[in-house]
Scaffold this motif. Sequence first.
Motif, mmCIF file in Angstrom:
data_model
loop_
_atom_site.group_PDB
_atom_site.id
_atom_site.type_symbol
_atom_site.label_atom_id
_atom_site.label_comp_id
_atom_site.label_asym_id
_atom_site.label_seq_id
_atom_site.Cartn_x
_atom_site.Cartn_y
_atom_site.Cartn_z
ATOM 1 N N VAL A 1 44.585 52.210 27.728
ATOM 2 C CA VAL A 1 45.785 51.737 27.030
ATOM 3 C C VAL A 1 45.357 51.230 25.656
ATOM 4 O O VAL A 1 44.558 50.294 25.551
ATOM 5 N N PHE A 2 45.896 51.837 24.612
ATOM 6 C CA PHE A 2 45.518 51.476 23.246
ATOM 7 C C PHE A 2 46.370 50.310 22.743
ATOM 8 O O PHE A 2 47.586 50.271 22.953
ATOM 9 N N VAL A 3 45.728 49.354 22.086
ATOM 10 C CA VAL A 3 46.426 48.244 21.430
ATOM 11 C C VAL A 3 45.915 48.172 19.996
ATOM 12 O O VAL A 3 44.717 48.001 19.773
ATOM 13 N N PRO A 4 46.792 48.327 19.010
ATOM 14 C CA PRO A 4 46.335 48.342 17.606
ATOM 15 C C PRO A 4 45.825 46.989 17.147
ATOM 16 O O PRO A 4 46.074 45.950 17.774
ATOM 17 N N LEU A 5 45.114 47.011 16.043
ATOM 18 C CA LEU A 5 44.592 45.796 15.425
ATOM 19 C C LEU A 5 45.744 44.876 15.048
ATOM 20 O O LEU A 5 46.733 45.310 14.445
ATOM 21 N N ASP A 6 45.610 43.602 15.406
ATOM 22 C CA ASP A 6 46.650 42.620 15.104
ATOM 23 C C ASP A 6 46.846 42.513 13.597
ATOM 24 O O ASP A 6 45.879 42.476 12.829
ATOM 25 N N SER A 7 48.089 42.441 13.183
ATOM 26 C CA SER A 7 48.391 42.403 11.746
ATOM 27 C C SER A 7 47.781 41.180 11.068
ATOM 28 O O SER A 7 47.363 41.247 9.907
ATOM 29 N N SER A 8 47.697 40.044 11.770
ATOM 30 C CA SER A 8 47.138 38.840 11.154
ATOM 31 C C SER A 8 45.640 38.991 10.903
ATOM 32 O O SER A 8 45.084 38.410 9.975
ATOM 33 N N ILE A 9 44.959 39.799 11.756
ATOM 34 C CA ILE A 9 43.528 40.029 11.567
ATOM 35 C C ILE A 9 43.303 40.884 10.330
ATOM 36 O O ILE A 9 42.274 40.794 9.666
ATOM 37 N N ASN B 1 41.922 36.125 7.600
ATOM 38 C CA ASN B 1 40.613 36.554 8.092
ATOM 39 C C ASN B 1 39.501 35.719 7.476
ATOM 40 O O ASN B 1 38.560 35.296 8.162
ATOM 41 N N TYR B 2 39.598 35.476 6.173
ATOM 42 C CA TYR B 2 38.589 34.661 5.497
ATOM 43 C C TYR B 2 38.572 33.244 6.069
ATOM 44 O O TYR B 2 37.501 32.676 6.330
ATOM 45 N N ILE B 3 39.744 32.698 6.276
ATOM 46 C CA ILE B 3 39.835 31.326 6.790
ATOM 47 C C ILE B 3 39.246 31.241 8.192
ATOM 48 O O ILE B 3 38.528 30.292 8.526
ATOM 49 N N ARG B 4 39.515 32.240 9.029
ATOM 50 C CA ARG B 4 38.950 32.259 10.381
ATOM 51 C C ARG B 4 37.424 32.265 10.357
ATOM 52 O O ARG B 4 36.771 31.556 11.107
ATOM 53 N N GLN B 5 36.857 33.113 9.510
ATOM 54 C CA GLN B 5 35.419 33.352 9.526
ATOM 55 C C GLN B 5 34.616 32.324 8.734
ATOM 56 O O GLN B 5 33.415 32.187 8.944
ATOM 57 N N SER B 6 35.279 31.597 7.834
ATOM 58 C CA SER B 6 34.559 30.696 6.939
ATOM 59 C C SER B 6 34.145 29.387 7.590
ATOM 60 O O SER B 6 33.233 28.703 7.104
#
Length: 530
Positions: free
Chosen positions: A411-419, A425-430
């Motif tokens: 079952v395919f689930v696309p990449l979340d738009s927020s990611i 993304n920068y805020i998550r990883q920083s």
Amino acid sequence: MTSKKKYIPLIIGVAIAAGVYVGGKLNFTDNSDRLFTSNSKKDKLNRLIDYIDFEYVDNVNTDSIVDVTVNGILDKLDPHSVYIPKNEMQRVSENMKGDFVGIGVSFYTYKDTIAVIRSLPGGPSEKAGIKSGDRIIMADEDSIFGRQWSNEDIIKKLKGEKNSKIKLKVYRKGEKDLLDFTVRRASIPINSVDAAYMITKDLAYIKINRFAESTYKEFKRALDGLQDEGATKLVLDLRDNPGGFLGIAEQIVDEFLEDGKLILFTKNKSGRIENSYATRKGDFEEGEVFVLINENSASASEIIAGALQDNDKGTIIGRRSYGKGLVQREMALGDGSAVRLTVSRYYTPTGRSIQRPYDNGHNQEYYNDYYKRRSSGELNDEINIKVADSLKFTTPKGKIVYGGGGIIPDVFVPLDSSIQNETLNYIRQSGLISYFVFEELDKDRGSYNGVTQQDFISNFAVSDDIVIRFQDYLNERHRANVTFVAYNKEMKQLIKAALADQLYGSNASEEILNATDDMIEEVMRLIENK
């Protein structure tokens, strides 16, 4: 003690390393034909190292030349044969062993000072009385604050022999004088199971971040506890899990497959095949399992997904996995360093290899595959996944599966738009959210006294004011220019998860983040539609 953040051919190699030592016994006035009696490749390399060591015009650290040479050789093999220098072996070994000896705190180097985020439950620092928010100022009469102290230096200072004692001086907000603590070092687990909890009355969730020596025991302990709570269905989250020990993955698969089912087989250069079968010990053979994977799920993660998929057990959900079908063995080089050398390929039960193609060893194109997949649209729509009909295989129940580059989910689930949003993304990883949350908690930690983990998860709400303060924190201190008007809901969830992580640990944080997770929502839909 862990540093917190939010959030790698034997004979030739040994010959090179040995050549440095042997060179010290040689006399270069002797005839070279007598010194090097054969014309093998390894003697050629030995000779070069010895010439540099004894004849080169400048003094050269030949140890560093050996390192470069070994890396150069491995670079020509495959992307996963790697050299581990002596100075990295302890860290690598601890990570894969699953524990180390320390004082049991997670910390930040905050404003040049060690700031305790949490004392690990049951660990030596908690037993000694060290609390969240404490600043460790001195260790065994040595000041350990200031810019000259790196995280590596701090960790080295706080580690030591098991049962040895370390004297700490601690600053605690509200206390007039520094506090003295004596902490007895102990074995501290490096957990590979990030979270284990019940989603519904019969659906459980376990997330594994890697496959270390301790992972099966952690997993089994979590699974047993969840079954005691009524779990008959399980979400096994292997997203972003880069792999680890093959044998540990086999043990976990064995919990789901019936006795005698093929888990995988390996084949070496001579064609020798070794099969691995499930045994009678599995405790979740009757349960329903959903495995979550993404483009960063690799190696041992793919072994589990492939074994279950090829045996028509459970459902694989997500996006095509990384595509690593090579098996490495760690081999010591005699000086404290080692190589992880690819010694065989593994194949799923239907006979497919899921190794991605590679040319010329460690090439950049291989490592940049994620960006290629993203630009091709594969992460957003399964129609863009490229498969070869020549690599088509069929499971016992007739399901079509493919080899040649990762596990394609059922079952395919696309990449979340927020990611895909660069700012979020920068805020998550920083790690900036974690630093901000630490400061927020530092203002009044007492306000969370008596708030249970479940109360926090169920009832605590992040206010708009906190989001605005974080926005100001980014713009003023880090010279950003952001506004969260369009992402207010997402930011509240990320801040709440960071608070939960620092107050209660990763289990609480994962539960909060998973509340709106696309793949878990897909699991719920599949269950409802049965």
